[in-house]
Scaffold this active site. Structure first.
Site, mmCIF file in Angstrom:
data_model
loop_
_atom_site.group_PDB
_atom_site.id
_atom_site.type_symbol
_atom_site.label_atom_id
_atom_site.label_comp_id
_atom_site.label_asym_id
_atom_site.label_seq_id
_atom_site.Cartn_x
_atom_site.Cartn_y
_atom_site.Cartn_z
ATOM 1 N N SER A 132 0.854 -1.195 0.000
ATOM 2 C CA SER A 132 0.000 0.000 0.000
ATOM 3 C C SER A 132 0.883 1.235 0.000
ATOM 4 O O SER A 132 1.991 1.215 0.554
ATOM 5 C CB SER A 132 -0.877 0.026 1.257
ATOM 6 O OG SER A 132 -1.478 1.300 1.419
ATOM 7 N N TYR A 146 -1.580 -0.584 10.486
ATOM 8 C CA TYR A 146 -1.706 -0.915 9.051
ATOM 9 C C TYR A 146 -0.454 -0.462 8.296
ATOM 10 O O TYR A 146 0.084 -1.199 7.473
ATOM 11 C CB TYR A 146 -2.953 -0.245 8.478
ATOM 12 C CG TYR A 146 -3.228 -0.574 7.014
ATOM 13 C CD1 TYR A 146 -3.666 -1.843 6.639
ATOM 14 C CD2 TYR A 146 -3.053 0.388 6.020
ATOM 15 C CE1 TYR A 146 -3.917 -2.139 5.299
ATOM 16 C CE2 TYR A 146 -3.304 0.098 4.685
ATOM 17 C CZ TYR A 146 -3.747 -1.167 4.332
ATOM 18 O OH TYR A 146 -3.995 -1.471 3.000
HETATM 19 P P1 NDP Z 1 -11.228 -6.274 0.104
HETATM 20 O O1 NDP Z 1 -11.513 -6.263 1.571
HETATM 21 O O2 NDP Z 1 -12.201 -5.699 -0.836
HETATM 22 O O3 NDP Z 1 -10.870 -7.777 -0.347
HETATM 23 C C1 NDP Z 1 -9.915 -8.490 0.401
HETATM 24 C C2 NDP Z 1 -9.655 -9.816 -0.266
HETATM 25 O O4 NDP Z 1 -8.666 -10.496 0.533
HETATM 26 C C3 NDP Z 1 -10.881 -10.684 -0.324
HETATM 27 O O5 NDP Z 1 -10.872 -11.476 -1.481
HETATM 28 C C4 NDP Z 1 -10.712 -11.559 0.920
HETATM 29 O O6 NDP Z 1 -11.313 -12.830 0.791
HETATM 30 C C5 NDP Z 1 -9.208 -11.739 0.963
HETATM 31 N N1 NDP Z 1 -8.774 -12.049 2.316
HETATM 32 C C6 NDP Z 1 -8.832 -11.243 3.409
HETATM 33 N N2 NDP Z 1 -8.398 -11.908 4.484
HETATM 34 C C7 NDP Z 1 -8.071 -13.157 4.062
HETATM 35 C C8 NDP Z 1 -7.555 -14.303 4.708
HETATM 36 N N3 NDP Z 1 -7.317 -14.328 6.025
HETATM 37 N N4 NDP Z 1 -7.301 -15.409 3.961
HETATM 38 C C9 NDP Z 1 -7.556 -15.419 2.634
HETATM 39 N N5 NDP Z 1 -8.052 -14.359 1.966
HETATM 40 C C10 NDP Z 1 -8.300 -13.250 2.683
HETATM 41 O O7 NDP Z 1 -9.814 -5.533 -0.032
HETATM 42 P P2 NDP Z 1 -9.108 -4.823 -1.295
HETATM 43 O O8 NDP Z 1 -9.413 -5.562 -2.528
HETATM 44 O O9 NDP Z 1 -9.383 -3.385 -1.199
HETATM 45 O O10 NDP Z 1 -7.571 -5.017 -0.871
HETATM 46 C C11 NDP Z 1 -6.731 -6.004 -1.428
HETATM 47 C C12 NDP Z 1 -5.300 -5.699 -1.021
HETATM 48 O O11 NDP Z 1 -4.964 -4.382 -1.451
HETATM 49 C C13 NDP Z 1 -5.061 -5.719 0.487
HETATM 50 O O12 NDP Z 1 -3.799 -6.268 0.759
HETATM 51 C C14 NDP Z 1 -5.108 -4.249 0.858
HETATM 52 O O13 NDP Z 1 -4.386 -3.986 2.042
HETATM 53 C C15 NDP Z 1 -4.476 -3.638 -0.365
HETATM 54 N N6 NDP Z 1 -4.802 -2.226 -0.565
HETATM 55 C C16 NDP Z 1 -6.083 -1.807 -0.756
HETATM 56 C C17 NDP Z 1 -6.341 -0.465 -0.952
HETATM 57 C C18 NDP Z 1 -7.720 0.080 -1.140
HETATM 58 O O14 NDP Z 1 -7.887 1.303 -1.079
HETATM 59 N N7 NDP Z 1 -8.727 -0.735 -1.410
HETATM 60 C C19 NDP Z 1 -5.257 0.529 -0.945
HETATM 61 C C20 NDP Z 1 -3.952 -0.019 -0.773
HETATM 62 C C21 NDP Z 1 -3.738 -1.353 -0.585
HETATM 63 P P3 NDP Z 1 -12.597 -13.294 1.649
HETATM 64 O O15 NDP Z 1 -13.608 -12.194 1.597
HETATM 65 O O16 NDP Z 1 -13.007 -14.560 0.959
HETATM 66 O O17 NDP Z 1 -12.074 -13.535 3.042
#
Ligand code: NDP
Length: 237
Positions: A132, A146
């Site tokens: 991030s 975070y």
């Molecule tokens: P979402 O919360 O929309 O999606 C998160 C995804 O990660 C889901 O598919 C979820 O699956 C999966 N996930 C979460 N925890 C677990 C776990 N314990 N085991 C397996 N899968 C897991 O998040 P984003 O798409 O926004 O974020 C994705 C990445 O990008 C993250 O690392 C986040 O920190 C990073 N990011 C996001 C930003 C943003 O503004 N959106 C900005 C900067 C970085 P499920 O629901 O099936 O558990």
């Protein structure tokens, strides 16, 4: 199409948001994609039906389950570690167990998953972690933990690039700014504050992040390693 033709790709955390866009993009690039999920079986099943990608329920916080799954999966060409969570708030009031779970998913899982995949990864492979821009800049209160997790990804890719360079395996960190997902919806309460920091005053789309991942996973990116690539609308500029 065809950037990643015939490659075996594994996306950790692919059921929703940025991860789902990466699953779609690598699938349309021609890769054979497998993804994990934890809490969203319906979204995972729908994405699997849409793309043909295989889905497996593996909680990234469970190190033994995660490493066993990767070991069973066998050699892969492209590992994308996207699974992540966000816990923000007054650090004096946050539940320490919630912080430790975030550290398990955002820090420990990327390290152990990358190492386990590297044992069998083919020469010329790709390891891409979704960090991030908050690894560089945390302009709001409440984000210390975070930011800690996302800064750690920078050190991971620097170090691991050195370990795997002889095999032409590249290791990179993609650092998004605000992206419109369930984690950070563009119509959420932080919208105006976040946009005030940005050169391009909008949230990014998951597909824009997936495009950068596709490039880093592809054949033209073989000389890019140990680096953090910010894609943030100028949030950190
Ligand atoms: P979402 O919360 O929309 O999606 C998160 C995804 O990660 C889901 O598919 C979820 O699956 C999966 N996930 C979460 N925890 C677990 C776990 N314990 N085991 C397996 N899968 C897991 O998040 P984003 O798409 O926004 O974020 C994705 C990445 O990008 C993250 O690392 C986040 O920190 C990073 N990011 C996001 C930003 C943003 O503004 N959106 C900005 C900067 C970085 P499920 O629901 O099936 O558990």
């Amino acid at each position: 199409m065809s950037q990643s033709l015939n490659k075996q790709a594994l996306v950790l955390g692919g059921s929703r948001g940025i991860g789902a866009a990466i699953v779609k993009r690598l699938s349309s690039d021609g890769a054979d994609v497998h993804f994990t999920y934890a809490g969203s079986p319906e979204a995972a099943a729908a994405l699997s039906a849409e793309t043909g990608a295989q889905a497996s329920r593996v909680d990234s916080a469970d190190r033994a389950a995660l490493t066993a799954f990767i070991a069973d999966r066998g050699p892969i060409d492209i590992l994308v570690i996207n699974a992540g969570t966000l816990v923000m708030g007054n650090p004096l009031e946050l539940d320490p167990d919630d912080i430790d779970r975030m550290i398990d998913i955002n820090v420990r899982a990327p390290y152990h998953a990358a190492i386990e995949a590297a044992r069998t990864m083919r020469d010329g492979g790709r390891i891409i972690v979704i960090g991030s821009v908050n690894g560089d800049r945390m302009p709001m209160a409440g984000g210390a933990a975070y930011a800690l997790t996302k800064s750690s990804v920078q050190g991971l890719v620097r170090g691991l690039a050195r370990d795997l360079g002889e095999r032409n395996i590249t290791v990179n960190n993609v650092q998004p700014g605000p992206v419109d997902t369930d984690m950070n919806p563009e119509d959420g309460p932080m919208r105006d504050l976040m946009h005030s920091f940005m050169a391009i005053k909008r949230h990014g789309q998951s597909e824009e992040i997936a495009g950068l991942v596709s490039f880093l996973a592809g054949p033209e990116a073989g000389y890019i390693t140990g680096a953090s690539h910010t894609i943030d609308g100028g949030f950190g500029a």
